[in-house]
Structures are given as structure tokens and as C-alpha cells.
Write an enzyme that holds these catalytic residues in place. Structure first.
Site, PDB file in Angstrom:
ATOM      1  N   ASP A  16     -37.114 -79.843   7.543  1.00  0.00           N
ATOM      2  CA  ASP A  16     -37.638 -80.835   6.610  1.00  0.00           C
ATOM      3  C   ASP A  16     -39.012 -80.328   6.167  1.00  0.00           C
ATOM      4  OD1 ASP A  16     -38.114 -83.427   5.354  1.00  0.00           O
ATOM      5  OD2 ASP A  16     -39.392 -83.856   7.084  1.00  0.00           O
ATOM      6  N   ASP A  63     -42.013 -82.616   4.295  1.00  0.00           N
ATOM      7  CA  ASP A  63     -43.068 -83.616   4.514  1.00  0.00           C
ATOM      8  C   ASP A  63     -43.024 -84.127   5.956  1.00  0.00           C
ATOM      9  OD1 ASP A  63     -43.284 -83.253   1.816  1.00  0.00           O
ATOM     10  OD2 ASP A  63     -43.110 -85.361   1.274  1.00  0.00           O
ATOM     11  N   ASP A  90     -50.786 -96.024   6.111  1.00  0.00           N
ATOM     12  CA  ASP A  90     -49.718 -96.373   7.049  1.00  0.00           C
ATOM     13  C   ASP A  90     -48.507 -96.962   6.332  1.00  0.00           C
ATOM     14  OD1 ASP A  90     -50.938 -95.439   9.322  1.00  0.00           O
ATOM     15  OD2 ASP A  90     -51.818 -97.368   9.881  1.00  0.00           O
ATOM     16  N   ASP A 105     -38.896 -84.888  11.240  1.00  0.00           N
ATOM     17  CA  ASP A 105     -39.815 -85.836  11.884  1.00  0.00           C
ATOM     18  C   ASP A 105     -39.369 -87.288  11.774  1.00  0.00           C
ATOM     19  OD1 ASP A 105     -42.012 -87.152   9.538  1.00  0.00           O
ATOM     20  OD2 ASP A 105     -40.472 -85.714   8.987  1.00  0.00           O
TER      21      ASP A 105
END
Length: 215
Positions: free
Chosen positions: A9, A11, A40, A167
């Protein structure tokens, strides 16, 4: 080696792109008089492509036409501002250099706009990533396995000899759908608990730990 190809991946895995994404999201929101989003909030919205990023960012109840117009503004702004604060995470480039020396093929499969993905890989990882696939018309986005299947064909590697690194929950599900293991990384946009809940086969806390997984 256990694997002949490592697919990443982008990002939150290879590059920290969050600040630039947030700034382009807020530029688009400001253009329509909408309230800005925090770092966030943007972190929680990313992972499923820019359309969902913007549709999650606009206020609840925004009509589809306005959301699409906001998306167009975001795309144009991000196209010209995707490399302002974006940078590789610490340890990523040395890890990719070792993979290359060991003859392990590498690729990127991301839901990021393809043009931005190609630019980022070219600027930071030139010669270290062999194939990059972003959001392309006619190819289903993650969590569908199309991107992984495409790069495996380009690399000439069977899925039994490949692993996917990401992630987020989207990455874990994408790897499952492609029939390959997933290495979850904890330095990106999601917590370790999310990776565990979504079935990551390995969890690593730093880039060099990838070699413990692929040997």
C-alpha cells in the site's frame, strides 16, 4: 526467501501523506463554506479512495451533486499539492534497497489517484518500485483484488510467492480477497487492534522487521 514479491500500500505504509491530504480536503471544504476536518478525522476517512474520503468529509446531508463538485475541487488541488509535506516513513528507503539487492520484486497497489501515486513513487522510490497501480478507470479498487492480480501478472509472480503490506483494514481484506498473506504495519493510519481484528497474518512495528516475515 519465502516470498519473491512484496506488494505495498502507499498512504500510511510507505509514505506519510496525511498532512497533504488534510490540507486538500480542507481547501475543498472551505470552497463550499463547509467546516474543516481535523487530522484525526481525515485519518479515519482515508483508505477507500478519494471519492469516499470527500463524501465522508462533507457535512452529513450534503447532496450528491455538491459532494461531487467538492471532490472535483479536491482532485485539482491535491494534484498540485500532493508533495508539499508528504515524505517516506523512516526506514522505508533502506528496506526497499535491501529488497532490491536480494532480488525480491516490489510493487505498489493503492486506492490513491493514479497520477498522484505515480508522482510520489517516482519522486521518492525511483528504481525501487517496479510497478505502481493507483485508482484507474475500469479497475476495481481495493478491497477488490484486481490491482494485486494485475501487478502479479506484470511481475510474473504467482500469488503463492507474494505478500501484501498495508496499514488498514482495507489492506487486510484486499490481501484476503487476493488469496495472499498480509503484513500489517503499525506506523500508519490505523491502530494495531484494527489490523488484528481484520486478520493480518503478521504485524510489524518498523520497516526492517519485514525481513523477519519474508524469510
Amino acid at each position: 526467501m519465502k516470498y519473491d514479491a512484496v506488494i505495498f500500500d502507499l498512504d500510511g505504509t510507505l509514505t506519510d501523506t496525511l498532512e497533504d491530504l488534510k490540507n486538500s480536503v480542507n481547501f475543498a471544504l472551505q470552497s463550499f463554506g463547509f467546516p474543516e476536518r481535523t487530522l484525526d478525522e481525515v485519518r479515519s476517512f482515508v483508505g477507500n479512495g478519494v471519492r469516499k474520503l470527500i463524501f465522508r468529509s462533507v457535512p452529513c446531508g450534503t447532496n450528491e451533486k455538491t459532494a461531487e463538485d467538492c471532490l472535483a475541487v479536491f482532485r485539482e488541488h491535491y494534484k498540485n499539492n500532493s508533495l508539499v509535506k508528504t515524505k517516506p516513513y523512516d526506514g522505508i528507503i533502506p528496506m526497499l534497497e535491501i529488497l532490491k539487492k536480494q532480488g525480491i520484486k516490489t510493487a505498489v497497489v493503492t486506492n490513491k489517484m493514479n497520477e498522484a501515486a505515480q508522482d510520489i513513487v517516482r519522486i521518492f522510490f525511483d528504481g525501487l518500485i517496479e510497478v505502481t497501480v493507483g485508482q484507474i478507470d475500469g479497475m476495481a479498487q481495493k478491497p477488490q483484488p484486481d490491482g494485486i492480480e494485475f501487478v502479479l501478472q506484470k511481475l510474473g509472480i504467482s500469488k503463492e510467492k507474494a505478500v501484501y503490506v498495508g496499514d488498514s483494514e482495507v489492506d487486510c481484506i484486499t490481501a484476503k480477497n487476493a488469496g495472499i498473506p498480509c503484513i500489517g504495519v503499525t506506523w500508519g493510519f490505523r491502530d494495531k487492534s484494527v489490523l488484528l481484528e481484520n486478520g493480518a497474518d503478521y504485524i510489524i512495528d518498523s520497516p526492517e522487521k519485514i525481513f523477519d516475515c519474508i524469510k
